[in-house]
Design a protein around this motif. Structure first.
Motif, PDB file in Angstrom:
ATOM      1  N   THR A 460       2.413   1.009   4.706  1.00  0.00           N
ATOM      2  CA  THR A 460       3.037   0.467   3.507  1.00  0.00           C
ATOM      3  C   THR A 460       3.655   1.235   2.568  1.00  0.00           C
ATOM      4  O   THR A 460       4.511   0.923   1.752  1.00  0.00           O
ATOM      5  CB  THR A 460       2.060  -0.563   2.744  1.00  0.00           C
ATOM      6  N   ALA A 463       0.425   3.112  -1.404  1.00  0.00           N
ATOM      7  CA  ALA A 463      -0.463   2.060  -1.787  1.00  0.00           C
ATOM      8  C   ALA A 463      -1.856   2.647  -1.501  1.00  0.00           C
ATOM      9  O   ALA A 463      -2.834   1.998  -1.197  1.00  0.00           O
ATOM     10  CB  ALA A 463      -0.336   1.012  -0.653  1.00  0.00           C
ATOM     11  N   LYS A 471      -4.281  -4.398  -0.139  1.00  0.00           N
ATOM     12  CA  LYS A 471      -3.067  -3.896   0.663  1.00  0.00           C
ATOM     13  C   LYS A 471      -2.751  -4.964   1.718  1.00  0.00           C
ATOM     14  O   LYS A 471      -1.739  -4.783   2.017  1.00  0.00           O
ATOM     15  CB  LYS A 471      -3.850  -2.511   1.241  1.00  0.00           C
ATOM     16  N   TYR A 474      -0.300  -6.723  -0.075  1.00  0.00           N
ATOM     17  CA  TYR A 474       0.993  -6.167  -0.383  1.00  0.00           C
ATOM     18  C   TYR A 474       1.708  -5.986   0.898  1.00  0.00           C
ATOM     19  O   TYR A 474       3.121  -6.383   1.075  1.00  0.00           O
ATOM     20  CB  TYR A 474       0.651  -4.619  -0.924  1.00  0.00           C
ATOM     21  N   ARG A 475       1.213  -5.835   2.285  1.00  0.00           N
ATOM     22  CA  ARG A 475       1.732  -5.617   3.281  1.00  0.00           C
ATOM     23  C   ARG A 475       2.437  -7.121   3.846  1.00  0.00           C
ATOM     24  O   ARG A 475       3.637  -6.993   4.268  1.00  0.00           O
ATOM     25  CB  ARG A 475       1.019  -5.016   4.537  1.00  0.00           C
TER      26      ARG A 475
END
Length: 500
Positions: A460, A463, A471, A474-475
């Protein structure tokens, strides 16, 4: 010699009759004139009372060649998960408190508007599809377009997507729904504000609002969480003292600006203090801008070593969303701040088209090319030589996205941070740049999704400070926003737009 007119009784009587007729006619004309004037004033009053549609978060594009994109034939349809049935009711959380916190009241039933979103809410007819020539058409609205499934599918296929792109987005949003925390946030650790913000961006991109049947409550709880933080703290973050608030606050502000625009435009019952927090959040970003036009860690607005292009990119996106949402800050002018940001971004471009982490060529990175180009486009400078160099670099170097391959700032194979920006920059430019880039990322992202809707492990970028759950969020959101580019498209304004 004099001329005398001899008046008889008959003549006098006739004269009186004529005078009477003339007087009656004059009175009639006067009355009619007054009536017409009254009607005119009434119509003017009615027209003035009709509220103007505020500008939506839909950003115009640049001009250029836009050759036909090879697109597969549509062979199936996808069921929209958030249908707005006229008879349906959804649960929304309406906070009406006037205190300095966003108090969430008990659930109340709110009827769906009498017309479906696909037909009853027309917010402009413009749509940024990136012709590449810079004629963005001002500040068009696209929400009604992306709220209609048929129109959305049409735009997906016209711009090089497939029905599988829509299916993947719906599966992803359903997965995200299951990950929401009890307090309305997403993620864990110290960056819940930014993780909640980027998740809301993914929902809003798919036209999921507080009135959506499937996701409405999730969206509204997420907005409530961010507003609460914004009322309690000087920045939208659970830990205002962190140096990374420059990310946390910017992403959260970006999301709230879009949510504010949706709620205002669609007359959606929302959260008390939403507008107040949005203005406060935008003020903080304006106040934190450094003299050279960039933004730094800890929102230190002095020239210091912590100013970088990555931080600047998220703050530019937040300001652009605020500008198109009609937000009126008290600490300065958004347009002035965007012009300064463009000056900073130009100092980061390298001769080969890469952009450096810090100005004047310090630490050039492949992962920042899209950040630099998109920032220039959003500030109205998409035709600058710096932006053109970056777009050429993207076209020549990003040939494919290989899910799960490689890592690091120079990873052009699968770095989703890089691709999140590049996909918007390429769509803005259109033409062969977009055709090439679409082929590079589309199928790879689709292939990275698992049956449950989540996306498998992949780099990513930037991060390292995120914990495991954050995480994953976010991904998930980066991949989802990329697949929503075909219709969501919140790109920048290029040269030739009315507000550039």
């Amino acid at each position: 010699m004099s001329l005398h007119i001899e008046s008889t009784d008959e003549a006098l009587e006739e004269l009186k009759k004529q005078r009477t007729k003339t007087l009656a006619a004059a009175i009639s004309v006067s009355v009619l004139g007054v009536a017409l004037m009254g009607l005119l004033l009434y119509l003017v009053h009615i027209i003035a009372a009709i509220p103007e549609d505020p500008p939506m978060v839909a950003y115009a594009t640049q001009e250029g060649d836009n050759p036909d994109i090879d697109t597969p034939e549509v062979t199936q349809t996808t069921q929209r998960p958030s249908s707005s049935s006229t008879a349906a009711q959804v649960k929304v959380i309406a906070a009406v408190a006037s205190a300095d916190v966003a108090v969430v009241n008990p659930d109340i039933d709110v009827e769906i508007p009498t017309e479906e979103l696909s037909t009853g809410i027309d917010i402009g007819d413009g749509f940024g599809i990136g012709t590449g020539n810079g004629d963005g058409g001002g500040i068009p609205g696209i929400i009604s377009k992306r709220c209609d499934l048929n129109d959305r599918m049409k735009r997906i296929t016209e711009n090089g997507g497939t029905p599988q792109c829509e299916e993947a987005v719906v599966k992803s949003l359903r997965w995200l729904k299951k990950q929401q925390n009890g307090n309305g946030s997403w993620g864990d650790g110290q960056f819940k504000a930014s993780m909640t913000g980027i998740t809301l961006l993914a929902y809003l991109a798919h036209c999921e609002t507080p009135l959506s049947e499937e996701f409405g409550e999730n969206v509204l709880k997420g907005i409530s969480f961010l507003v609460d933080l914004g009322m309690k703290n000087p920045v939208i973050s659970e830990q205002p003292g962190l140096k990374e608030i420059c990310y946390d606050h910017a992403v959260a502000t970006y999301a709230l600006c879009e949510a504010y625009t949706f709620c205002k435009q669609m007359d959606i019952p929302s959260i008390s203090n939403l507008e107040r927090v949005v203005v406060k959040a935008v003020d903080r970003i304006l106040d934190a801008q450094c003299p050279n036009g960039g933004w730094a860690y800890s929102y230190n607005n002095r020239i210091n070593p912590n100013i970088d292009l990555s931080v600047t990119g998220w703050n530019v996106q937040a300001l652009k969303a605020a500008e198109h949402g009609g937000v009126k800050p008290t600490k300065g002018e958004i347009r002035t701040a965007l012009r300064k940001a463009a000056m900073y971004c130009r100092k980061n471009v390298m001769p080969d088209g890469k952009f450096s982490y810090k100005e004047n060529g310090e630490s050039p990175r492949s992962s920042l090319v899209g950040v630099g180009v998109l920032s220039l486009q959003m500030t109205g400078n998409g035709s600058d030589s710096a932006a053109r160099k970056g777009l050429d670099w993207i076209k020549n170097n990003v040939k494919t996205l290989e899910w799960g391959k490689g890592s690091g700032t120079e990873n052009v194979k699968s770095n989703l941070y890089m691709h999140y920006y590049c996909v918007q920059a390429a769509m803005n430019r259109g033409g062969d740049v977009w055709t090439s880039y679409n082929r590079a990322f589309r199928d790879a992202v689709l292939g990275g999704q698992k049956p449950d809707g989540s996306f498998s492990n992949n780099d990513t970028g930037y991060a390292e400070c995120l914990s495991g759950k954050s995480k994953n969020i976010y991904r998930q959101c980066l991949a989802t926003l990329m697949l929503e580019t075909y219709y969501r498209f919140l790109p920048g304004t290029g040269e030739g737009t009315k507000n550039s």
